[in-house]
Design a protein around this motif. Structure first.
Motif, PDB file in Angstrom:
ATOM      1  N   GLU A  53     -20.328  -7.799   1.837  1.00 34.16           N
ATOM      2  CA  GLU A  53     -20.586  -8.472   0.559  1.00 34.16           C
ATOM      3  C   GLU A  53     -19.326  -8.447  -0.325  1.00 34.16           C
ATOM      4  O   GLU A  53     -18.725  -7.396  -0.511  1.00 34.16           O
ATOM      5  CB  GLU A  53     -21.712  -7.742  -0.184  1.00 34.16           C
ATOM      6  N   LEU A  54     -19.011  -9.620  -0.871  1.00 33.35           N
ATOM      7  CA  LEU A  54     -17.806  -9.735  -1.711  1.00 33.35           C
ATOM      8  C   LEU A  54     -17.853  -8.768  -2.898  1.00 33.35           C
ATOM      9  O   LEU A  54     -16.880  -8.046  -3.176  1.00 33.35           O
ATOM     10  CB  LEU A  54     -17.690 -11.187  -2.207  1.00 33.35           C
TER      11      LEU A  54
ATOM     12  N   LEU B 111     -16.085  -4.028  -5.908  1.00 37.35           N
ATOM     13  CA  LEU B 111     -16.490  -2.793  -6.606  1.00 37.35           C
ATOM     14  C   LEU B 111     -15.776  -1.576  -6.023  1.00 37.35           C
ATOM     15  O   LEU B 111     -15.306  -0.697  -6.757  1.00 37.35           O
ATOM     16  CB  LEU B 111     -18.008  -2.624  -6.485  1.00 37.35           C
ATOM     17  N   PHE B 112     -15.669  -1.542  -4.710  1.00 39.81           N
ATOM     18  CA  PHE B 112     -14.991  -0.397  -4.082  1.00 39.81           C
ATOM     19  C   PHE B 112     -13.491  -0.417  -4.408  1.00 39.81           C
ATOM     20  O   PHE B 112     -12.888   0.634  -4.643  1.00 39.81           O
ATOM     21  CB  PHE B 112     -15.207  -0.432  -2.553  1.00 39.81           C
ATOM     22  N   GLN B 113     -12.928  -1.614  -4.460  1.00 42.83           N
ATOM     23  CA  GLN B 113     -11.504  -1.720  -4.819  1.00 42.83           C
ATOM     24  C   GLN B 113     -11.276  -1.256  -6.256  1.00 42.83           C
ATOM     25  O   GLN B 113     -10.259  -0.623  -6.563  1.00 42.83           O
ATOM     26  CB  GLN B 113     -11.020  -3.166  -4.642  1.00 42.83           C
TER      27      GLN B 113
ATOM     28  N   LEU C 184     -16.138  -1.736   4.877  1.00 44.15           N
ATOM     29  CA  LEU C 184     -16.734  -2.876   4.158  1.00 44.15           C
ATOM     30  C   LEU C 184     -16.215  -4.207   4.706  1.00 44.15           C
ATOM     31  O   LEU C 184     -17.001  -5.123   4.979  1.00 44.15           O
ATOM     32  CB  LEU C 184     -16.400  -2.787   2.660  1.00 44.15           C
ATOM     33  N   MET C 185     -14.906  -4.328   4.868  1.00 44.27           N
ATOM     34  CA  MET C 185     -14.311  -5.629   5.218  1.00 44.27           C
ATOM     35  C   MET C 185     -14.321  -5.937   6.707  1.00 44.27           C
ATOM     36  O   MET C 185     -14.414  -7.095   7.099  1.00 44.27           O
ATOM     37  CB  MET C 185     -12.865  -5.705   4.688  1.00 44.27           C
ATOM     38  N   LEU C 186     -14.174  -4.903   7.536  1.00 40.49           N
ATOM     39  CA  LEU C 186     -14.077  -5.166   8.981  1.00 40.49           C
ATOM     40  C   LEU C 186     -15.414  -4.970   9.695  1.00 40.49           C
ATOM     41  O   LEU C 186     -15.737  -5.719  10.626  1.00 40.49           O
ATOM     42  CB  LEU C 186     -13.026  -4.246   9.624  1.00 40.49           C
ATOM     43  N   GLU C 187     -16.162  -3.960   9.248  1.00 39.12           N
ATOM     44  CA  GLU C 187     -17.418  -3.679   9.949  1.00 39.12           C
ATOM     45  C   GLU C 187     -18.622  -4.283   9.245  1.00 39.12           C
ATOM     46  O   GLU C 187     -19.741  -4.204   9.757  1.00 39.12           O
ATOM     47  CB  GLU C 187     -17.603  -2.148  10.069  1.00 39.12           C
ATOM     48  N   GLY C 188     -18.421  -4.840   8.072  1.00 37.29           N
ATOM     49  CA  GLY C 188     -19.519  -5.479   7.351  1.00 37.29           C
ATOM     50  C   GLY C 188     -20.537  -4.497   6.797  1.00 37.29           C
ATOM     51  O   GLY C 188     -21.683  -4.869   6.522  1.00 37.29           O
ATOM     52  N   LYS C 189     -20.126  -3.247   6.626  1.00 37.66           N
ATOM     53  CA  LYS C 189     -21.058  -2.255   6.076  1.00 37.66           C
ATOM     54  C   LYS C 189     -21.219  -2.441   4.563  1.00 37.66           C
ATOM     55  O   LYS C 189     -20.427  -3.145   3.927  1.00 37.66           O
ATOM     56  CB  LYS C 189     -20.545  -0.843   6.375  1.00 37.66           C
TER      57      LYS C 189
END
Lengths: 244, 249
Positions: free
Chosen positions: A127-128, A133-135, A206-211
Motif C-alpha cells: 500500500e502506497l 508512513l514508514f518512510q 513493504l515495497m518488495l514483498e507487499g507486506k
C-alpha cells in the motif's frame, strides 16, 4: 498547551522558506542523487531490488544532515541560548524543531519516492500510504538523530565529520550493499544495533514483498524506540543550568 | 532602600576546575540600572547567565524577583545577549513577533499592536519587512533590544548592549534604557566601557570572578581620594588595591 511548540515549528519552517537557495537544494539534491542511482543501475530488476534500501538510506542521510546542521547553527548564532532564557520548555524546543525539520524531511521523502516510481519506473508492491508512513518514521528517526548528534559538535565542520562516523558505517553494515546475512558474524551482530537495518528491512518488506505495517511491527517498534530515546537524550543535553 | 530585584548569596561557579565566579554576593534594588563592570573574562557574562538560570551555581543561591530562575519565571525577564542572536532569514517584524509570542503575548491582534509599537520605539519602521541579514550591525542591535523588551519585562539583562555601536546610537540606547528605568524596569547591564558605567545608578566592579567594589558612580570615584577622579581611575584604583571586600556604600 503546545502553542510555543507550534510557534517554534512555524519559525523554523519560515526560516527555510525565506532562504530560496536552501529550499532549492533541499528539493534538487535528492533528485540528483536518485537520478544518478537510477542511471547507474541499468538492470531494471536490480534497480527494483536495491532502490527501497537506497530510499531508506537517503531519507536518513538528508534528514540527519538538515536537522543536525540547522540545530547546531542555532547554537553558534546564540539563538538557542536566547530561547533557553525564555519561558519555553525543552519539550517545546525539541517538538518545535522536530515538527519544523520533519516537514522538509517528508518533502524530501516524497520527492525521492515519487521520482523513483514515476521517473525511474521502479516497481513496488504494498500500500502506497503505508510505504509513505514508514518512510516518515525513518524521517523522524533521522531528525532525532541529527538533533541529538548536534549536541556533540561545536561547529558545522565538526557536524559534517559525524556523517562518516554515524551514516557511512550503517550504509556498509545495514544491508544496502550486501545482505546482512552474508556479512561476517560480528558485523551481523553490529547490524542489530543500527537503526538503518530496521529501516531497510521494513521498507523492503513493504515495497518488495507487499507486506503491511502490521507485518513489520518489530522494525516499527525499534525505529520508534530509537527516535524516542534520541529525543530524550537530546532533551537532557538541552537542560537549563548546563548550557555552557 | 527599595525592594531587591536580584539577590545573589555567596555564589560560586566553576567551568571544570576553573573558578569563574568566586563567592559573589550582590543585591540589586528594583527599578534601577545596575552595571557590572570589568575587563574581558572578569565573569560578567557568566554572572548574567547565572541570574537567567542558563547556568547553575556550584554553591550559593540566586533569587530574581524573589524566586529562583526557571522557565516559569522567565516571563518576567528579558535578555539581550552580547551577539544580536537573531534569526537572519526572518524579517525584523517576524523576529520580534516570534519572541513576543514565546514570552506570552498570545493574542494575535494585541501582539501585532505591541510589535508595531516596539518597532517604532527602536526606529526601524522603514525596515520592518527587511530580513535581518540585510541590516547593519547597529540595526541588528536595535532589533535584538526590541526582542528583549517586547513583553515589557520588569527585569532586563543586557550583555554588553552598546558594543560596536556608533556614538549617536549609543546615546539613543541610553535614552531607551533611562525610559525603561523611569517606567520601573530593573536593568542589569554588563559592560567594559566607562561611558556605559557613568549612566548606571549603581555599579559593581568585577575582576577574576570577584566583585572588588560596589556603589554609585560618585561613591566609587570618591574612594580614589582625588577630586577629579574618573570612573576609569576608580576601576584602576580598586584593581591596584586588590580585592576591596564589600562595597563603598
Amino acid at each position: 498547551m503546545f502553542s510555543n511548540m507550534f510557534t517554534i515549528a512555524q519559525r523554523t519552517i519560515t526560516q527555510i522558506l525565506r532562504d530560496p537557495r536552501t529550499l532549492v537544494l533541499i528539493i534538487i539534491v535528492p533528485l540528483v542523487i536518485a537520478s544518478l542511482f537510477g542511471v547507474s543501475i541499468p538492470d531494471k530488476m536490480i534497480l527494483n531490488m536495491t532502490l527501497p534500501a537506497m530510499l531508506a538510506t537517503l531519507i536518513l542521510f538528508f534528514g540527519f544532515l538538515l536537522s543536525g546542521i540547522a540545530f547546531l547553527r542555532e547554537r553558534s548564532l546564540g539563538t538557542r541560548e536566547r530561547l533557553m532564557a525564555s519561558p519555553v520548555s525543552r519539550i517545546d524546543i525539541l517538538g518545535g524543531y522536530l515538527l519544523g525539520f520533519l516537514l522538509f524531511a517528508i518533502l524530501q521523502t516524497l520527492i525521492l519516492f515519487f521520482y523513483s516510481v514515476y521517473v525511474l519506473k521502479v516497481d513496488f508492491r504494498g500500500e502506497l500510504w503505508q510505504i509513505i508512513l514508514f518512510q516518515i518514521l525513518i524521517g523522524i528517526l533521522a531528525v532525532s538523530l541529527g538533533i541529538f548528534i548536534s549536541a556533540f559538535a561545536r561547529n558545522e565542520f565538526q557536524m559534517v565529520q559525524f556523517i562518516p562516523l554515524i551514516i557511512v558505517p550503517q550504509v556498509f553494515v545495514c544491508g544496502l550493499i550486501f545482505p546482512v546475512s552474508q556479512l561476517p558474524d560480528y558485523l551481523q551482530w553490529l547490524a542489530k544495533f543500527l537503526p538503518l537495518t530496521y529501516g531497510i528491512d521494513g521498507i523492503r518488506a513493504l515495497m518488495l514483498e507487499g507486506k503491511g505495517l502490521g507485518d513489520i511491527g518489530k522494525e516499527i517498534s525499534v525505529l520508534v524506540a530509537y527516535a524516542g530515546g534520541l529525543l530524550i537524550l537530546a532533551g537532557i543535553s538541552l537542560r537549563r543550568g548546563h548550557s555552557a | 532602600m527599595k525592594e531587591s530585584a536580584i539577590k545573589i548569596e555567596n555564589v560560586e561557579f566553576n567551568y571544570g576546575h576553573l573558578k569563574v565566579i568566586d563567592h559573589v554576593s550582590l543585591e540589586i534594588p528594583k527599578g534601577i540600572s545596575f552595571g557590572l563592570l570589568g575587563s574581558n573574562g572578569a565573569g560578567k557574562t557568566t554572572s548574567i547567565r547565572l541570574m537567567l538560570g542558563l547556568l547553575k551555581p556550584n554553591k550559593g543561591n540566586i533569587f530574581c524577583l524573589g524566586r529562583e530562575p526557571s522557565p516559569a519565571n522567565a516571563v518576567n525577564t528579558g535578555y539581550m545577549p552580547q551577539l544580536p542572536s537573531l534569526y537572519n532569514e526572518l524579517t525584523v517584524r517576524q523576529n520580534i513577533d516570534f519572541f513576543a509570542h514565546i514570552y506570552g503575548l498570545k493574542n494575535a491582534q494585541q501582539r501585532r499592536k505591541r510589535v508595531d509599537e516596539i518597532i517604532q520605539l527602536v526606529e526601524l519602521m522603514p525596515k520592518r519587512d527587511v530580513s535581518v541579514v540585510q541590516l547593519s550591525g547597529g540595526m541588528k542591535q536595535r532589533v535584538s533590544l526590541a526582542c528583549a523588551i517586547v513583553h515589557q519585562p520588569p527585569l532586563l539583562f543586557l550583555d554588553e548592549p552598546t558594543v560596536g555601536l556608533d556614538p549617536e546610537l549609543r546615546v539613543h540606547f541610553w535614552e531607551y534604557f533611562e525610559n525603561l528605568t523611569a517606567a520601573g524596569t530593573t536593568l542589569v547591564i554588563s559592560s567594559h566601557t566607562m561611558d556605559d558605567a557613568a549612566h548606571c545608578r549603581q555599579l559593581a566592579f568585577m575582576r577574576e570572578g570577584k566583585i572588588i567594589a560596589q556603589g554609585t558612580p560618585a561613591e566609587l570615584r570618591a574612594a580614589v581620594g582625588k577630586p577629579d577622579a574618573s570612573l576609569e581611575d576608580a576601576f584602576l584604583f580598586f584593581i591596584r588595591h586588590g580585592e576591596v571586600k564589600s562595597n563603598v556604600q
